[in-house]
Write an enzyme that holds these catalytic residues in place. Structure first.
Site, PDB file in Angstrom:
ATOM      1  N   ARG A 122       5.821  65.841 -90.361  1.00  0.00           N
ATOM      2  CA  ARG A 122       5.585  67.197 -90.205  1.00  0.00           C
ATOM      3  C   ARG A 122       4.085  67.284 -90.088  1.00  0.00           C
ATOM      4  NH1 ARG A 122      10.107  67.965 -94.220  1.00  0.00           N
ATOM      5  NH2 ARG A 122       8.468  67.737 -95.877  1.00  0.00           N
ATOM      6  N   CYS A 144     -12.986  76.076 -78.926  1.00  0.00           N
ATOM      7  CA  CYS A 144     -12.157  77.392 -78.992  1.00  0.00           C
ATOM      8  C   CYS A 144     -10.873  77.173 -79.285  1.00  0.00           C
ATOM      9  CB  CYS A 144     -12.137  78.139 -77.513  1.00  0.00           C
ATOM     10  SG  CYS A 144     -13.779  78.627 -77.073  1.00  0.00           S
ATOM     11  N   SER A 165     -10.798  81.640 -80.456  1.00  0.00           N
ATOM     12  CA  SER A 165     -11.419  82.513 -79.448  1.00  0.00           C
ATOM     13  C   SER A 165     -10.723  82.461 -78.130  1.00  0.00           C
ATOM     14  CB  SER A 165     -13.023  82.170 -79.223  1.00  0.00           C
ATOM     15  OG  SER A 165     -13.680  82.961 -78.424  1.00  0.00           O
TER      16      SER A 165
END
Length: 267
Positions: A122, A144, A165
């Protein structure tokens, strides 16, 4: 036309109609926060926007540069990616965590070991976000998209892509291609089927000067559902390291797209 593009178009339309105006470092935007997009059918189809012409060569070249840990503008240009000039110095210098941070501290080595020996792990996460680099102010452009988590089930590898973003009209169509290349090349290296990508998106914005043409794009998609999806073949030997990928390894079908819309890239 693939479902992901219809969903993308709906998200663009939602931002146009419900977004809030923000004054940002590089212009006025219309913005919404905390959205998501699912990209599936990647075993068969390649996710290229068709409601307007997308120049895939540069994006594929960008991926080739990123997986080779770029240090300067020429590291992008030699692969046919010519839009990083906006963030380079006059001497062509670039300081980016994209690609470079992925390989730092053994992140890629750990991911590969898990995919080979412990696919139920995981902790199969690669991060491009280095707070010290961001706070230094020396990066040409902070990441970003910055986190990539992988998950294997029944011989299929899937991905969560996290992005802080999101330039909806220029950046995201390219980022979808980058995400697909990540997943397809890793699946090839470790012998998995290609699953889905969930893109978790933070500040989803449309620049003020893109708004008119974004509306044109949304209207186009409403009447373009019959366009056939791009298919692809990965012309690359099985179990070859994903970071050796070159543009010649991806053979795309030639499918119709609607004419280009000129969105100006914002630095």
């Amino acid at each position: 036309m693939q479902k992901f593009e219809q969903d993308y178009s709906v998200l663009v339309d939602t931002i146009l109609n419900e977004g809030v105006n923000k004054i940002t470092r590089n212009g006025i935007t219309r913005s919404l926060f905390g959205k998501s997009l699912i990209i599936d059918n990647l075993e068969i189809n390649f996710p290229i926007i068709q409601g307007r012409k997308i120049f895939t060569k540069g994006v594929i070249g960008e991926f080739c540069a990123l997986i080779r840990q770029p240090k300067c503008l020429n590291d992008f240009k030699k692969w046919g990616c010519n839009y990083w000039d906006l963030w380079a110095t006059e001497n062509g210098e670039l300081n980016v965590d994209y690609g470079n941070e992925w390989f730092a501290n053994g992140q890629i080595d750990y991911l590969k070991d898990c995919l080979k020996n412990n696919p139920d792990d995981r902790r199969m996460i690669v991060s491009g976000w280095n707070p010290a680099h961001v706070q230094s102010g020396k990066l040409s452009l902070p990441c970003c998209h910055y986190s990539y988590q992988f998950y294997v089930s029944n011989g299929t590898i899937s991905m969560i892509w996290t992005q802080r973003s999101v330039d909806m009209m220029i950046g995201l169509p390219a980022d979808i291609i980058l995400a697909a290349l990540w997943l397809i090349t890793l699946a090839n290296e470790f012998g998995y089927q290609v699953g889905s990508i969930k893109m978790d998106l933070g500040d989803c914005h449309i620049y003020d000067e893109h708004i008119h043409d974004a509306k044109v794009y949304v209207e186009r998609v409403k009447y373009a559902h019959e366009l056939p999806a791009f298919t692809y073949k990965l012309n690359m030997q099985d179990r070859i390291a994903f970071e050796t990928f070159t543009p010649d390894n991806l053979v795309l079908s030639v499918e119709p797209s609607l004419p280009k819309i000129n969105f100006k890239l914002k630095a």
